[in-house]
Motif scaffolding. Sequence first.
Motif, PDB file in Angstrom:
ATOM      1  N   GLY A  23      55.495  21.329  26.076  1.00 30.59           N
ATOM      2  CA  GLY A  23      54.357  20.455  26.228  1.00 30.59           C
ATOM      3  C   GLY A  23      53.345  21.252  26.723  1.00 30.59           C
ATOM      4  O   GLY A  23      52.085  20.423  27.248  1.00 30.59           O
ATOM      5  N   LYS A  24      53.419  22.427  26.582  1.00 31.39           N
ATOM      6  CA  LYS A  24      52.384  23.381  27.307  1.00 31.39           C
ATOM      7  C   LYS A  24      50.883  23.164  26.646  1.00 31.39           C
ATOM      8  O   LYS A  24      49.810  22.652  27.321  1.00 31.39           O
ATOM      9  N   THR A  25      51.008  23.046  25.254  1.00 30.47           N
ATOM     10  CA  THR A  25      49.722  22.942  24.559  1.00 30.47           C
ATOM     11  C   THR A  25      49.241  21.388  24.827  1.00 30.47           C
ATOM     12  O   THR A  25      47.930  21.077  25.209  1.00 30.47           O
ATOM     13  N   THR A  26      50.075  20.326  24.840  1.00 29.52           N
ATOM     14  CA  THR A  26      49.612  19.060  25.364  1.00 29.52           C
ATOM     15  C   THR A  26      49.076  18.823  26.631  1.00 29.52           C
ATOM     16  O   THR A  26      48.059  18.347  26.868  1.00 29.52           O
ATOM     17  N   ASP A  73      57.964   9.862  29.811  1.00 27.16           N
ATOM     18  CA  ASP A  73      58.148   8.665  28.953  1.00 27.16           C
ATOM     19  C   ASP A  73      59.220   8.467  27.838  1.00 27.16           C
ATOM     20  O   ASP A  73      59.445   7.652  27.218  1.00 27.16           O
ATOM     21  N   ASP A 112      57.831  23.947  23.417  1.00 27.74           N
ATOM     22  CA  ASP A 112      58.359  23.031  23.082  1.00 27.74           C
ATOM     23  C   ASP A 112      57.944  21.757  24.285  1.00 27.74           C
ATOM     24  O   ASP A 112      58.277  20.464  24.363  1.00 27.74           O
ATOM     25  N   ASN A 133      57.506  17.129  32.994  1.00 23.77           N
ATOM     26  CA  ASN A 133      56.911  16.403  31.779  1.00 23.77           C
ATOM     27  C   ASN A 133      57.954  15.711  30.708  1.00 23.77           C
ATOM     28  O   ASN A 133      59.113  15.450  31.030  1.00 23.77           O
ATOM     29  N   SER A 177      53.531  12.297  32.213  1.00 17.19           N
ATOM     30  CA  SER A 177      53.655  12.518  30.707  1.00 17.19           C
ATOM     31  C   SER A 177      52.378  13.037  30.182  1.00 17.19           C
ATOM     32  O   SER A 177      51.374  12.255  30.293  1.00 17.19           O
TER      33      SER A 177
HETATM   34  P1  G4P Z   1      54.439  23.607  23.489  1.00 18.76           P
HETATM   35  O1  G4P Z   1      53.004  23.829  23.593  1.00 18.76           O
HETATM   36  O2  G4P Z   1      55.040  23.865  25.057  1.00 18.76           O
HETATM   37  O3  G4P Z   1      55.460  24.196  22.639  1.00 18.76           O
HETATM   38  O4  G4P Z   1      54.673  22.085  23.438  1.00 18.76           O
HETATM   39  P2  G4P Z   1      53.797  21.158  22.834  1.00 18.76           P
HETATM   40  O5  G4P Z   1      52.412  20.620  23.542  1.00 18.76           O
HETATM   41  O6  G4P Z   1      53.318  21.542  21.086  1.00 18.76           O
HETATM   42  O7  G4P Z   1      54.481  19.648  22.458  1.00 18.76           O
HETATM   43  C1  G4P Z   1      55.775  19.867  22.059  1.00 18.76           C
HETATM   44  C2  G4P Z   1      56.209  18.436  21.431  1.00 18.76           C
HETATM   45  O8  G4P Z   1      56.584  17.580  22.679  1.00 18.76           O
HETATM   46  C3  G4P Z   1      55.025  17.611  20.583  1.00 18.76           C
HETATM   47  O9  G4P Z   1      55.592  16.916  19.676  1.00 18.76           O
HETATM   48  C4  G4P Z   1      54.524  16.868  21.764  1.00 18.76           C
HETATM   49  O10 G4P Z   1      53.809  15.585  21.309  1.00 18.76           O
HETATM   50  C5  G4P Z   1      55.615  16.422  22.624  1.00 18.76           C
HETATM   51  N1  G4P Z   1      55.207  16.105  23.927  1.00 18.76           N
HETATM   52  C6  G4P Z   1      54.484  16.786  24.829  1.00 18.76           C
HETATM   53  N2  G4P Z   1      54.277  16.033  25.978  1.00 18.76           N
HETATM   54  C7  G4P Z   1      55.043  15.004  25.979  1.00 18.76           C
HETATM   55  C8  G4P Z   1      55.220  13.942  26.578  1.00 18.76           C
HETATM   56  O11 G4P Z   1      54.741  13.757  28.066  1.00 18.76           O
HETATM   57  N3  G4P Z   1      56.003  12.790  26.057  1.00 18.76           N
HETATM   58  C9  G4P Z   1      56.493  12.877  25.062  1.00 18.76           C
HETATM   59  N4  G4P Z   1      57.186  11.866  24.624  1.00 18.76           N
HETATM   60  N5  G4P Z   1      56.243  13.864  24.061  1.00 18.76           N
HETATM   61  C10 G4P Z   1      55.516  14.903  24.414  1.00 18.76           C
HETATM   62  P3  G4P Z   1      55.671  16.950  18.350  1.00 18.76           P
HETATM   63  O12 G4P Z   1      56.281  16.084  17.515  1.00 18.76           O
HETATM   64  O13 G4P Z   1      56.055  18.292  18.112  1.00 18.76           O
HETATM   65  O14 G4P Z   1      54.225  17.156  17.890  1.00 18.76           O
HETATM   66  P4  G4P Z   1      53.363  15.748  17.764  1.00 18.76           P
HETATM   67  O15 G4P Z   1      53.369  15.169  16.412  1.00 18.76           O
HETATM   68  O16 G4P Z   1      53.834  14.711  18.909  1.00 18.76           O
HETATM   69  O17 G4P Z   1      51.735  16.228  18.434  1.00 18.76           O
END
Ligand code: G4P
Length: 533
Positions: free
Chosen positions: A26-29, A146, A24, A143, A259
Motif C-alpha cells: 500500500g505504498k502508493t496509497t 479494514d 502491494d 496497513n 488503513s
Molecule cells: P504498493 O504501492 O505498495 O504496491 O501498493 P498500492 O498502494 O498500489 O496498493 C496495493 C493494493 O492494496 C491496492 O489494491 C490498494 O487499493 C490496496 N490497499 C492499499 N491500502 C489499503 C488499505 O488500507 N485497505 C485495503 N483494503 N486495501 C488497501 P488494488 O486492488 O491493486 O487496486 P485498487 O483498485 O484498490 O486501487
Amino acid sequence: MIIDTTSQKEILRRRTFAIISHPDAGKTTLTEKLLYHGGVIHETGEVKGKSGTKAVTSDWMELERQKGISITSSVMTFDYNSLRINLLDTPGHKDFSEDTYRVLMAVDSAAMLIDVAKGVEERTKKLYEVCRYRQIPIFTFVNKLDREGKDPLTLIDEIEKTLGMQCYPVTWPLGIGQRFKGIYNRVTKELMFYDQRREGDETLTYPFQGIDDPRIDEFLDKESAQQVRDELELIETALPPFDVQAFLNGEISPVTFGSAKQNFGVDTFLNFFCKYAPGVQPRKRREGSEMNPLEDNFTGFVFKIQANMDRRHRDRVAFVRICSGKFERGMKVQHMRLKKELRLAYSNQFVAADRETVDVAYAGDIVGVNDTGNFAIGDCIAVNGNIVYEDIPKFAPELFTKLSVKDALKRTKMQDALRHLSEEGAIQLFIDPLVGMQDPIVGAVGELQFEVLAHRLQDEYNLEVKLNRLSFSVARWPKDKNGQGVSELKGGLQIYRDMNEQPVILLNQEWDLKWAERENPDIEFAHSISRTR
Ligand code: G4P
C-alpha cells in the motif's frame, strides 16, 4: 561558519524520509494520502494513473507503465505542521532494489509499511537491513486494518523476532477487518472511532478513560471489547515508556496502525512523524568527521542518476542530496572526484512526475541537476573545501549476462554505453582482467533490469544486443583483515574486477561460497562494497 538565521530556520524544518515496503503493501496509497494531507493533491486518485497529466515521459517510462510498476523514483515535497517534508519514493519492484538502497542513503529516517495480513515480507526485510546498516530511525505503519489479518500482538512479535528490532505501539487497533472499529492513541490518550459509512475524513474522537471506558462496549461487540481490554492491559503494564534515544539510534520502532485506503490513522502517523522524525542529520565525511548541516557551505552528494527523463531533451539528471548550506541556482561548485568547477545552472525539484525549476534549496532537500556526463553515483560537490562524504555501497547482483551486439562494428559503442549505464548505477560491470572491456559481464539485481538495459541500448544508443545469460548467481568482494581487496585466492577461484578495479569473485551458487570460505578462512567475502571515488 554557521549560515544566516533565515536559512537556519529553513534547514531546521526539513524532514527527509522514504517509505520501505514489499510490493502491494500500500505504498502508493499511503503516499497519496500523505500528499493529500500535505495539500499537494486535492483528491485522492491523482498519483496513480495520472497518465493524462504526465507531460514528460520517456519510452523507458512507457515500459514502466506497461508493466504497471514503478521503476523510477522521484521526490515529493509537502508542508505539514510548519515542516517541509521530502518524501523520497522508492521503486517497489524487487528488480530495482539497488536503486532503493541508494535512495535510503539519502534520507534521515524511514517509514516501514507492513500489510497486516502478510506481516514482514521478504523485500521489507532486505530494505530494513539497509536502514539498519545506516542506523536510521524507522517508523512502522501497519496497513489494511479494514481487512482481516494477524492479530496485533502476533504481528508485533513477528516484527520483533524477524527483524530483531523492538517495537513501541503508539496506537492500538480496536478490532480488525469486519470488526475494525478504530484506534487508541496511546500518546494523546484518545480513542478514534472508525465508521465505514463515514463521509469525508471526519473521525469521532474521545478522550480515553482507561480500560473500563464504556465507549469500548458501545462501539465494539462483547468479544472484541474483551480482547482489546486484555491487549491494552498487557501493553500498558509490560511496556516501558517510549525511549526517544533508542528510536533515534534505530533500535526501537514506534508502530501506528491504520488503513491507508480509508485514510484512517494516516494523520495520526503523520502527526507522530512530525513530532519525532529527526531533522537534517550531520553527514559523515570519509575522513571521519561530520558535516554540520547548518554550515554556510553548500555541499551534497549524488545518490541517483536518471537518464532520458525528458525525451525531447535526451537529458540526464543527477539527484543531489544537499548535506549542508544553501543551494542557489547558477552557483559554482567544486566536483570533488573530477577536481573541476561546475556551474549548477539547471536544477529541478520534483512533485511526482512533474518537475519545477528550483532557485533555492536547503540542506535536507533533493535537487535534480542537469548532467552532461560529469556525475557518477556517490560523487560529492561543495562550494568550499575538500568535502567527500562516506561512500554509497554497491550491493552484490544476483543475475549475470554477457552481451553481444549484432553489428560487430558497434562493439566500442556498446562498451561506452555500458560504461555510462554503470556510472548511472543502472547495472554493474565485471571484467576478466585478461580480456578487459572487450567482453564485460553485466550484473543485475533482477530480471527486469536486463529488460530495461536492452531497451535503453536500443532506444538511446541504437544498439541491438543479444543477452547470453551466465550461470553465476553470487558475487562477492574478497577482502583481507585490513579491508583490502585480495587478488589471489586458494582453491583456483578466478578473480574478476569491478569498474573500480576491485577484485570480485563470481560463483554459481551459495554452496560454492561456503566452499570458498572454507578454503580461505582468513578472507572476508563482502556482499557490498564502497564505490571508490
Ligand atoms: P504498493 O504501492 O505498495 O504496491 O501498493 P498500492 O498502494 O498500489 O496498493 C496495493 C493494493 O492494496 C491496492 O489494491 C490498494 O487499493 C490496496 N490497499 C492499499 N491500502 C489499503 C488499505 O488500507 N485497505 C485495503 N483494503 N486495501 C488497501 P488494488 O486492488 O491493486 O487496486 P485498487 O483498485 O484498490 O486501487
